[in-house]
Design a protein around this motif. Structure first.
Motif, PDB file in Angstrom:
ATOM      1  N   PHE A  18      -6.452 134.534  76.629  1.00  0.00           N
ATOM      2  CA  PHE A  18      -6.865 133.172  76.347  1.00  0.00           C
ATOM      3  C   PHE A  18      -7.105 132.999  74.850  1.00  0.00           C
ATOM      4  CE2 PHE A  18     -10.866 135.369  76.722  1.00  0.00           C
ATOM      5  CZ  PHE A  18     -11.692 134.755  75.794  1.00  0.00           C
ATOM      6  N   ARG A  19      -7.191 131.756  74.455  1.00  0.00           N
ATOM      7  CA  ARG A  19      -7.465 131.413  73.063  1.00  0.00           C
ATOM      8  C   ARG A  19      -8.270 130.114  73.049  1.00  0.00           C
ATOM      9  NH1 ARG A  19      -2.351 130.546  70.931  1.00  0.00           N
ATOM     10  NH2 ARG A  19      -2.621 128.317  70.844  1.00  0.00           N
ATOM     11  N   LEU A  20      -9.116 129.956  72.051  1.00  0.00           N
ATOM     12  CA  LEU A  20      -9.873 128.725  71.876  1.00  0.00           C
ATOM     13  C   LEU A  20      -9.439 128.029  70.603  1.00  0.00           C
ATOM     14  CD1 LEU A  20     -11.974 130.258  73.840  1.00  0.00           C
ATOM     15  CD2 LEU A  20     -13.526 128.588  72.923  1.00  0.00           C
ATOM     16  N   VAL A  25     -13.364 125.061  63.049  1.00  0.00           N
ATOM     17  CA  VAL A  25     -13.697 126.479  63.151  1.00  0.00           C
ATOM     18  C   VAL A  25     -12.432 127.265  62.835  1.00  0.00           C
ATOM     19  CG1 VAL A  25     -14.487 128.338  64.664  1.00  0.00           C
ATOM     20  CG2 VAL A  25     -15.515 126.073  64.834  1.00  0.00           C
ATOM     21  N   THR A  26     -12.469 127.981  61.733  1.00  0.00           N
ATOM     22  CA  THR A  26     -11.272 128.697  61.296  1.00  0.00           C
ATOM     23  C   THR A  26     -11.246 130.136  61.771  1.00  0.00           C
ATOM     24  OG1 THR A  26     -12.377 129.246  59.215  1.00  0.00           O
ATOM     25  CG2 THR A  26     -11.021 127.255  59.248  1.00  0.00           C
ATOM     26  N   GLU A  27     -12.418 130.709  62.030  1.00  0.00           N
ATOM     27  CA  GLU A  27     -12.463 132.109  62.421  1.00  0.00           C
ATOM     28  C   GLU A  27     -13.625 132.332  63.383  1.00  0.00           C
ATOM     29  OE1 GLU A  27     -13.923 136.193  60.303  1.00  0.00           O
ATOM     30  OE2 GLU A  27     -12.735 134.825  59.099  1.00  0.00           O
ATOM     31  N   ALA A  28     -13.327 132.879  64.534  1.00  0.00           N
ATOM     32  CA  ALA A  28     -14.359 133.263  65.498  1.00  0.00           C
ATOM     33  C   ALA A  28     -13.731 134.242  66.473  1.00  0.00           C
ATOM     34  CB  ALA A  28     -14.918 132.052  66.238  1.00  0.00           C
ATOM     35  N   LEU A  72     -19.894 138.544  66.218  1.00  0.00           N
ATOM     36  CA  LEU A  72     -20.351 138.040  64.932  1.00  0.00           C
ATOM     37  C   LEU A  72     -19.461 138.551  63.805  1.00  0.00           C
ATOM     38  CD1 LEU A  72     -24.210 138.297  65.305  1.00  0.00           C
ATOM     39  CD2 LEU A  72     -22.781 136.264  65.412  1.00  0.00           C
ATOM     40  N   THR A  73     -19.078 137.640  62.938  1.00  0.00           N
ATOM     41  CA  THR A  73     -18.296 137.951  61.744  1.00  0.00           C
ATOM     42  C   THR A  73     -18.979 137.266  60.563  1.00  0.00           C
ATOM     43  OG1 THR A  73     -16.856 136.008  61.920  1.00  0.00           O
ATOM     44  CG2 THR A  73     -16.158 137.994  63.120  1.00  0.00           C
ATOM     45  N   LYS A  74     -18.371 137.306  59.406  1.00  0.00           N
ATOM     46  CA  LYS A  74     -18.936 136.640  58.226  1.00  0.00           C
ATOM     47  C   LYS A  74     -18.838 135.119  58.320  1.00  0.00           C
ATOM     48  CE  LYS A  74     -18.294 140.306  54.890  1.00  0.00           C
ATOM     49  NZ  LYS A  74     -17.742 140.692  53.586  1.00  0.00           N
ATOM     50  N   SER A  75     -18.013 134.619  59.221  1.00  0.00           N
ATOM     51  CA  SER A  75     -17.830 133.179  59.362  1.00  0.00           C
ATOM     52  C   SER A  75     -19.119 132.507  59.826  1.00  0.00           C
ATOM     53  CB  SER A  75     -16.719 132.882  60.373  1.00  0.00           C
ATOM     54  OG  SER A  75     -16.637 131.493  60.614  1.00  0.00           O
ATOM     55  N   THR A  76     -19.456 131.397  59.204  1.00  0.00           N
ATOM     56  CA  THR A  76     -20.648 130.629  59.582  1.00  0.00           C
ATOM     57  C   THR A  76     -20.274 129.279  60.208  1.00  0.00           C
ATOM     58  OG1 THR A  76     -20.801 129.696  57.348  1.00  0.00           O
ATOM     59  CG2 THR A  76     -22.068 131.715  57.799  1.00  0.00           C
ATOM     60  N   ASP A  77     -19.010 129.103  60.582  1.00  0.00           N
ATOM     61  CA  ASP A  77     -18.545 127.815  61.113  1.00  0.00           C
ATOM     62  C   ASP A  77     -19.350 127.354  62.329  1.00  0.00           C
ATOM     63  OD1 ASP A  77     -16.590 127.752  59.149  1.00  0.00           O
ATOM     64  OD2 ASP A  77     -15.001 128.476  60.476  1.00  0.00           O
TER      65      ASP A  77
END
Length: 148
Positions: A18-20, A25-28, A72-77
Motif C-alpha cells: 500500500f501507499r499513502l 506531506v513529502t516524506e513519511a 519517525l524520520t527528520k520530516s516534520t510535515d
C-alpha cells in the motif's frame, strides 16, 4: 449456458502493498493504516396499520477515524499539520490510501478521505533496552470516503 472459463483462481491483494498520498506531506514512513470504516445508521420505524412489523431506512452516515502509523524520520510535515490544527488553523487535506498490485507499483484500489484533518497524535514508546523502530500514530477525521 456455458460460463466463460477463467485463467485460474483470483488471489486476493496482500495487505502490505500500500501507499499513502497526503497533500503537503513529502516524506513519511507509513507502515500501518487501520480503522478504515463506514457505518450507515438505521432509522427504525413502525408503519401504521402494519401490526408489530418494524422496518428501517438508511440514516446518517458515519466514518470511523483512520489511524496511520509511521516511522519517525527528520520530516516534520505531519507534526506541523496537527500543530496548526491545535493552534486553530484548520488545514483540511485530501488523503488517498492506495492498495497496490503484487508488483508493488501498480494501483489496484484507492480510497479517498476527503477533507481530512488530524484529530489525535501519539508519540513513540521509547525504551533504552529496545530494538524496535520508533513510530508515532496519527488519527484522521474526514468528511467523506470515496472508493475508486
Amino acid at each position: 449456458m456455458a460460463s466463460a472459463q477463467s485463467s485460474g483462481p483470483i488471489d486476493p491483494y496482500r495487505n502490505f502493498n500500500f501507499r499513502l498520498e497526503i497533500g503537503g506531506v513529502t516524506e513519511a514512513a507509513f507502515f500501518s493504516v487501520q480503522g478504515l470504516a463506514m457505518r450507515i445508521h438505521p432509522i427504525r420505524y413502525r408503519p401504521g396499520g402494519d401490526g408489530q412489523a418494524v422496518r428501517s431506512l438508511p440514516g446518517p452516515v458515519e466514518y470511523a477515524e483512520v489511524t496511520l502509523r509511521h516511522g519517525l524520520t527528520k520530516s516534520t510535515d505531519l507534526w506541523n499539520w496537527i500543530s496548526a490544527i491545535a493552534k486553530g488553523r484548520i488545514e483540511r487535506r485530501n488523503v488517498s490510501i492506495l492498495l497496490l498490485e503484487t508488483d508493488g507499483v501498480t494501483e489496484a484500489l484507492r480510497w479517498n478521505l476527503l477533507s481530512a484533518w488530524p484529530c489525535e497524535w501519539h508519540g513513540p514508546a521509547l525504551d533504552g533496552l529496545g530494538r524496535d523502530i520508533a513510530f508515532a500514530e496519527l488519527k484522521l477525521a474526514y468528511d467523506e470516503l470515496r472508493a475508486e
